[in-house]
Design a protein around this motif. Structure first.
Motif, short mmCIF file in Angstrom:
data_model
loop_
_atom_site.label_atom_id
_atom_site.label_comp_id
_atom_site.label_asym_id
_atom_site.label_seq_id
_atom_site.Cartn_x
_atom_site.Cartn_y
_atom_site.Cartn_z
N GLY A 1 0.70 -1.38 -0.06
CA GLY A 1 0.05 -0.10 0.03
C GLY A 1 0.69 1.11 0.15
O GLY A 1 1.94 1.18 -0.21
N PHE A 2 0.21 2.31 0.15
CA PHE A 2 0.80 3.90 0.28
C PHE A 2 0.33 4.55 1.27
O PHE A 2 -0.84 4.24 2.02
CB PHE A 2 0.61 4.34 -1.00
CG PHE A 2 -0.74 4.78 -1.22
CD1 PHE A 2 -0.97 6.08 -0.89
CD2 PHE A 2 -1.69 3.90 -2.03
CE1 PHE A 2 -2.54 6.49 -1.25
CE2 PHE A 2 -3.03 4.38 -2.30
CZ PHE A 2 -3.37 5.68 -1.76
N ASN A 3 0.89 5.49 1.87
CA ASN A 3 0.42 6.45 2.90
C ASN A 3 0.96 7.86 2.73
O ASN A 3 2.14 8.03 2.18
CB ASN A 3 1.00 5.91 4.26
CG ASN A 3 2.54 5.70 4.32
OD1 ASN A 3 2.96 6.58 4.57
ND2 ASN A 3 2.84 4.53 4.45
N VAL A 4 0.44 8.79 3.38
CA VAL A 4 0.79 10.16 3.22
C VAL A 4 0.38 10.77 4.49
O VAL A 4 -0.58 10.39 5.02
CB VAL A 4 0.02 11.00 2.05
CG1 VAL A 4 0.45 10.50 0.68
CG2 VAL A 4 -1.43 10.67 2.15
N ALA B 1 -7.02 0.32 11.97
CA ALA B 1 -7.10 0.00 10.41
C ALA B 1 -8.79 -0.50 10.26
O ALA B 1 -9.23 -1.40 11.08
CB ALA B 1 -6.22 -1.11 10.00
N LEU B 2 -9.46 0.05 9.19
CA LEU B 2 -10.49 -0.57 8.75
C LEU B 2 -10.33 -1.59 7.58
O LEU B 2 -9.82 -1.25 6.61
CB LEU B 2 -11.51 0.69 8.36
CG LEU B 2 -11.79 1.62 9.52
CD1 LEU B 2 -12.60 2.85 8.77
CD2 LEU B 2 -12.41 1.10 10.40
N LEU B 3 -11.01 -2.59 7.87
CA LEU B 3 -10.91 -3.77 6.82
C LEU B 3 -12.07 -3.87 6.12
O LEU B 3 -13.19 -4.22 6.33
CB LEU B 3 -10.42 -4.99 7.36
CG LEU B 3 -8.97 -5.05 8.02
CD1 LEU B 3 -8.67 -4.15 9.13
CD2 LEU B 3 -8.66 -6.40 8.33
N PHE B 4 -12.13 -4.01 4.48
CA PHE B 4 -13.08 -4.33 3.52
C PHE B 4 -12.85 -5.15 2.70
O PHE B 4 -12.11 -4.78 1.58
CB PHE B 4 -13.61 -2.93 3.05
CG PHE B 4 -14.29 -2.03 4.17
CD1 PHE B 4 -15.57 -2.13 4.66
CD2 PHE B 4 -13.44 -0.99 4.62
CE1 PHE B 4 -15.96 -1.15 5.61
CE2 PHE B 4 -13.58 -0.09 5.73
CZ PHE B 4 -14.93 -0.22 5.96
N VAL C 1 -6.00 2.60 6.70
CA VAL C 1 -5.28 2.83 7.94
C VAL C 1 -4.94 4.22 8.28
O VAL C 1 -4.76 5.14 7.42
CB VAL C 1 -3.76 2.03 7.68
CG1 VAL C 1 -2.99 2.10 9.14
CG2 VAL C 1 -3.83 0.72 7.23
N ALA C 2 -5.19 4.42 9.53
CA ALA C 2 -4.59 5.90 10.04
C ALA C 2 -3.53 5.87 11.32
O ALA C 2 -3.89 4.73 12.25
CB ALA C 2 -5.87 6.39 10.84
N ARG C 3 -2.46 6.26 11.27
CA ARG C 3 -1.39 5.99 12.29
C ARG C 3 -0.46 7.31 12.72
O ARG C 3 -0.76 8.11 11.97
CB ARG C 3 -0.44 5.19 11.15
CG ARG C 3 0.85 4.52 11.81
CD ARG C 3 1.80 4.20 11.15
NE ARG C 3 2.41 5.19 10.20
CZ ARG C 3 3.16 5.23 9.19
NH1 ARG C 3 3.33 4.02 8.51
NH2 ARG C 3 3.62 6.23 8.67
N ALA C 4 -0.30 6.93 13.91
CA ALA C 4 0.69 7.85 14.48
C ALA C 4 1.95 7.10 14.77
O ALA C 4 2.08 5.92 15.31
CB ALA C 4 -0.01 8.49 15.70
N ARG C 5 3.04 7.94 14.52
CA ARG C 5 4.49 7.28 14.84
C ARG C 5 5.65 8.08 15.01
O ARG C 5 5.38 9.24 14.69
CB ARG C 5 4.99 6.50 13.73
CG ARG C 5 6.27 5.86 13.56
CD ARG C 5 6.67 5.21 12.33
NE ARG C 5 5.76 3.99 11.96
CZ ARG C 5 6.15 3.59 10.77
NH1 ARG C 5 6.91 3.87 9.69
NH2 ARG C 5 5.26 2.40 10.42
N THR D 1 -0.36 9.78 9.60
CA THR D 1 -0.53 9.28 8.19
C THR D 1 -1.75 8.40 7.94
O THR D 1 -2.15 8.04 8.94
CB THR D 1 0.76 8.69 7.63
OG1 THR D 1 0.80 7.44 8.37
CG2 THR D 1 1.95 9.47 7.75
N VAL D 2 -2.31 8.54 6.80
CA VAL D 2 -3.46 7.71 6.44
C VAL D 2 -3.01 7.04 5.25
O VAL D 2 -1.95 7.59 4.54
CB VAL D 2 -4.53 8.52 6.05
CG1 VAL D 2 -5.34 9.31 7.42
CG2 VAL D 2 -4.44 9.71 5.06
N GLY D 3 -3.45 5.73 4.95
CA GLY D 3 -2.91 5.06 3.99
C GLY D 3 -3.94 4.12 3.42
O GLY D 3 -4.95 3.64 4.17
#
Length: 263
Positions: free
Chosen positions: A29-32, A181-184, A190-194, A231-233
């Motif tokens: 996947g990708f994230n921004v 993460a929401l799975l479909f 995905v929404a993440r803090a790092r 980020t979200v991805g």
């Protein structure tokens, strides 16, 4: 710190090897996103975070159905890092009168991640934590320096020129965080803090050029950089079954023999 980095890297590699038999699933996947960058200096300096930094990149994960193992993987990110130092902190009393020297550094980041997780709501929601090691290469940089000219503040801007004897191109550190993460089906949003905790120094501290940086005098013994990113991805799972959740083992039912006796 170096030992901790090697230990975590070894754990991630071990998890990659041992999770092969646990119904593994691959995702790409990708994230921004964006966040904050700062530096930690020794001796201590008056610093200010740089907000509005950006990051984007690709992510690969190797999942298992075991929630303790979770997933392991790697990211390839382009990240803006940097620091902001008050150059006149020793000469003024009020912080609002500080003049700042700002460096922004564009880096290619390679985090190696271990991600324990758990599932909720019939496999449609995944909560996870993160722990990993990072390696980076500093591609380019620019700077801004505030100067007081009369009663006005002028800002000098320009490209920062890396010097082999003064600057470090390569770096490493640790990172940690968590997300949701929401799975479909075969997709995962995905929404993440790092938080990225740098250990290597951006400035070398033992050479003849260590005290001059684009006209600004700085003599650090340590100069690692940190980042906080949100980020979200979107990721895609290669397979038809979608994401599998962890399932507890069923307790063995005891066989009860019933004997009927004829009187």
């Amino acid at each position: 710190m170096k030992k901790a980095t090697l230990i975590i890297a070894g754990i991630i590699l071990l998890l990659c090897l041992t999770s092969h038999e646990a119904q593994a699933q691959h995702t790409l996947g990708f994230n921004v996103g964006g966040g904050m960058a700062t530096g930690r200096f020794e001796p201590s300096q008056e610093t200010k975070p740089i907000w509005g930094t950006y990051t984007f990149g690709f992510t690969w994960r190797y999942y298992t159905s075991q929630r303790i193992v979770g997933s392991v993987g790697a990211d390839l990110e382009f990240m803006q890092r940097g620091f902001r130092i008050a150059t006149n902190a020793s000469r003024v009393d009020d912080p609002k009168d500080y003049l700042y020297y700002t460096r922004r550094v564009n880096s290619i980041m390679l985090p190696l991640i271990w991600q324990p997780h758990t599932y909720m709501f019939n496999r449609h929601l995944r909560l996870y934590g993160e722990l990993g090691v990072t390696f980076n290469y500093n591609v380019s940089s620019d700077y801004e320096r505030e100067r007081l000219v009369g009663s006005e503040i002028e800002v000098e801007k320009g490209d920062y020129h890396f010097s082999t004897v003064r600057d470090n191109r390569w770096g490493y550190g640790l990172c940690g965080g968590g997300g949701i993460a929401l799975l479909f089906g075969q997709f995962e949003f995905v929404a993440r803090a790092r938080y990225y905790f740098g250990y290597s120094d951006i400035l070398r501290n033992r050479n003849k050029h260590y005290d001059t940086i684009e006209g600004f005098t700085l003599t650090p013994l340590r100069s690692p950089m940190d980042n906080l990113t949100i980020t979200v991805g979107l990721s895609y799972r290669f397979g038809k079954e979608g994401f599998e959740s962890w399932k507890p083992r069923r307790k063995r039912e005891k066989n009860v023999e019933v004997f009927q006796y004829a009187l």
